[in-house]
Design a protein around this motif. Structure first.
Motif, mmCIF file in Angstrom:
data_model
loop_
_atom_site.group_PDB
_atom_site.id
_atom_site.type_symbol
_atom_site.label_atom_id
_atom_site.label_comp_id
_atom_site.label_asym_id
_atom_site.label_seq_id
_atom_site.Cartn_x
_atom_site.Cartn_y
_atom_site.Cartn_z
ATOM 1 N N GLY A 217 -54.367 69.363 -102.370
ATOM 2 C CA GLY A 217 -53.168 68.284 -102.538
ATOM 3 C C GLY A 217 -52.194 68.600 -101.403
ATOM 4 O O GLY A 217 -51.013 68.240 -101.846
ATOM 5 N N THR A 218 -52.517 68.744 -100.276
ATOM 6 C CA THR A 218 -51.520 69.486 -99.317
ATOM 7 C C THR A 218 -50.665 68.070 -98.951
ATOM 8 O O THR A 218 -51.176 66.905 -98.804
ATOM 9 C CB THR A 218 -52.301 69.926 -98.076
ATOM 10 O OG1 THR A 218 -53.010 70.893 -98.430
ATOM 11 C CG2 THR A 218 -51.218 70.381 -97.334
ATOM 12 N N ASP A 219 -49.214 68.121 -99.241
ATOM 13 C CA ASP A 219 -48.418 67.185 -98.817
ATOM 14 C C ASP A 219 -47.351 67.874 -98.137
ATOM 15 O O ASP A 219 -46.515 68.677 -98.858
ATOM 16 C CB ASP A 219 -47.929 66.419 -100.259
ATOM 17 C CG ASP A 219 -47.281 65.171 -100.013
ATOM 18 O OD1 ASP A 219 -46.850 64.897 -98.930
ATOM 19 O OD2 ASP A 219 -46.953 64.708 -101.097
ATOM 20 N N VAL A 220 -47.019 67.476 -97.015
ATOM 21 C CA VAL A 220 -46.049 68.358 -96.001
ATOM 22 C C VAL A 220 -45.218 67.127 -95.551
ATOM 23 O O VAL A 220 -45.684 66.262 -94.539
ATOM 24 C CB VAL A 220 -46.476 69.155 -95.044
ATOM 25 C CG1 VAL A 220 -45.653 69.692 -94.334
ATOM 26 C CG2 VAL A 220 -47.357 70.302 -95.828
ATOM 27 N N LEU A 221 -43.926 67.199 -95.149
ATOM 28 C CA LEU A 221 -43.167 66.360 -94.333
ATOM 29 C C LEU A 221 -42.026 67.574 -93.883
ATOM 30 O O LEU A 221 -41.062 67.805 -94.533
ATOM 31 C CB LEU A 221 -42.278 65.078 -94.971
ATOM 32 C CG LEU A 221 -41.273 64.569 -93.982
ATOM 33 C CD1 LEU A 221 -42.062 64.112 -92.676
ATOM 34 C CD2 LEU A 221 -40.884 63.539 -94.774
ATOM 35 N N ALA A 222 -42.327 68.215 -92.538
ATOM 36 C CA ALA A 222 -41.672 69.212 -92.271
ATOM 37 C C ALA A 222 -41.038 68.889 -90.776
ATOM 38 O O ALA A 222 -41.540 68.378 -89.880
ATOM 39 C CB ALA A 222 -42.439 70.445 -92.037
ATOM 40 N N GLU A 223 -39.776 69.557 -90.826
ATOM 41 C CA GLU A 223 -38.886 69.304 -89.585
ATOM 42 C C GLU A 223 -39.274 70.916 -88.734
ATOM 43 O O GLU A 223 -38.884 71.703 -89.410
ATOM 44 C CB GLU A 223 -37.548 69.462 -89.815
ATOM 45 C CG GLU A 223 -36.761 69.469 -88.303
ATOM 46 C CD GLU A 223 -35.210 69.050 -88.707
ATOM 47 O OE1 GLU A 223 -34.608 68.020 -89.042
ATOM 48 O OE2 GLU A 223 -34.642 70.194 -88.386
ATOM 49 N N VAL A 224 -40.058 70.750 -87.770
ATOM 50 C CA VAL A 224 -40.536 71.835 -87.116
ATOM 51 C C VAL A 224 -39.696 72.235 -85.861
ATOM 52 O O VAL A 224 -39.189 71.411 -85.144
ATOM 53 C CB VAL A 224 -41.906 71.808 -86.964
ATOM 54 C CG1 VAL A 224 -42.725 71.730 -88.165
ATOM 55 C CG2 VAL A 224 -42.137 70.639 -85.874
ATOM 56 N N ARG A 225 -39.545 73.575 -85.826
ATOM 57 C CA ARG A 225 -38.852 74.117 -84.693
ATOM 58 C C ARG A 225 -39.697 75.073 -83.931
ATOM 59 O O ARG A 225 -40.512 75.801 -84.663
ATOM 60 C CB ARG A 225 -37.439 74.629 -85.070
ATOM 61 C CG ARG A 225 -36.587 73.519 -85.449
ATOM 62 C CD ARG A 225 -35.109 73.990 -85.952
ATOM 63 N NE ARG A 225 -34.429 72.892 -86.516
ATOM 64 C CZ ARG A 225 -33.492 72.111 -85.741
ATOM 65 N NH1 ARG A 225 -33.322 72.385 -84.559
ATOM 66 N NH2 ARG A 225 -32.870 71.050 -86.382
ATOM 67 N N SER A 226 -39.393 75.626 -82.666
ATOM 68 C CA SER A 226 -39.839 76.830 -82.057
ATOM 69 C C SER A 226 -40.401 77.982 -82.978
ATOM 70 O O SER A 226 -39.336 78.352 -83.607
ATOM 71 C CB SER A 226 -39.494 77.264 -80.818
ATOM 72 O OG SER A 226 -39.224 76.260 -79.814
#
Length: 306
Positions: free
Chosen positions: A222-231
């Protein structure tokens, strides 16, 4: 939404082993096959590792290196020219089989991705030249992106490992429409675990950022992700609809996809999210973003979209 699937660069370094800035293996990810390590070497530095039950591709992110397998020798030593950074060009790479020992050395230092997958067959160690990497443009308009298919199925022979690089111009969406590959449906969908590893191009003194979305598909965890991604960040995708990957305006986004799964066939077969699959039908006849390709390289016509 869970944060267990978003590994920030700082957290990755704190939990990594030895010289690795990031170390994701099956045990840490809670799955069976895919791995990713990011190795940082100072000028004149070196690192030796045993491949164990996995096959690996050594991929320069910045800088060059030499990869010697099982003690080296003329046929088992691979000088990699590498590149300045992931936004400057394709790179050559080295394939290291399971049940081997590899030594990576770098005269000038650099950062190197080790993409891995548990596997059964021991294939020959070999060099993958940059000139043989198919560079493909996918999508149109603000869904345009560039894919470097260095380790794609049907391009470079591995037992289980599939790996590609995706470059998305600032302001564009890639991995769109959302898609999944978390169940085995022969001829229609592969079951593949996936790691996204991100780098963001800086601009005007800002390091930049992007966003990654994963929504549950009803399968697996049930993977649920909202991620702010950086280097240096990574997102784990054991299952679920993944996409979009959004590049902030002014900041080009790079991500390395590492995939593997239990299927006998090494194939990347996807299923589009039914609510968004129509987007693909708007692409024919529209131009590709004129900023692409981000660097000069031969590329094939649009193929299976990502």
């Amino acid at each position: 939404m869970s944060t267990e699937f978003h590994i920030r660069a700082q957290d990755g370094a704190e939990k990594a082993d030895g010289p690795y800035a990031l170390d994701i293996g099956p045990d840490r990810a809670g799955w069976g096959h895919s791995s990713l390590r990011v190795l940082q070497l100072p000028p004149g530095g070196g690192h030796t590792f045993a491949t164990g039950d996995s096959e690996w591709i050594v991929l320069p992110l910045s800088g060059g290196c030499t990869v010697a397998v099982d003690g080296g020798g003329p046929s088992l030593t691979f000088p990699l020219a590498g590149r300045k950074d992931v936004f400057s060009g394709v790179t050559d790479f080295a394939y290291v089989p399971r049940a081997a020992e590899a030594e990576i050395t770098s005269v000038d230092g650099g950062r190197f991705a080790l993409a891995g997958a548990r596997c059964a067959r021991r294939l020959p160690a070999r060099h993958g030249p940059a000139s043989a990497v198919p560079v493909e443009l996918r999508g149109t308009g603000n869904c345009s992106r560039q894919v470097n298919n260095f380790g794609a199925a049907g391009v470079f022979a591995c037992d289980k490992l599939i790996a590609v690089e995706v470059l998305t111009p600032g302001g564009n969406w890639s991995s769109y429409p959302p898609h999944k590959h978390d169940v085995c449906r022969p001829g229609e969908e592969s079951e593949l675990e996936e790691i996204y590893y991100f780098e963001i191009a800086p601009a005007h003194g800002s390091a930049g950022f992007g966003y990654q979305r994963v929504t549950p598909s009803g399968n697996g965890r049930g993977t649920d992700v909202l991620a702010e991604v950086r280097s240096g960040d990574a997102v784990l995708i054991p299952d679920g609809w993944h996409g979009p990957s959004i590049a902030a305006p002014g900041h080009d986004m790079y991500y390395l996809n590492v995939m593997a799964g239990p299927g006998e066939e090494r194939a990347w077969l996807i299923c589009d999210h039914p609510d968004h699959a129509w987007v693909r039908g708007t692409w024919p006849g529209r131009p590709v973003d004129p900023r692409l390709p981000l660097y000069d390289a031969p590329y094939a016509p649009e193929g299976d979209p990502r």
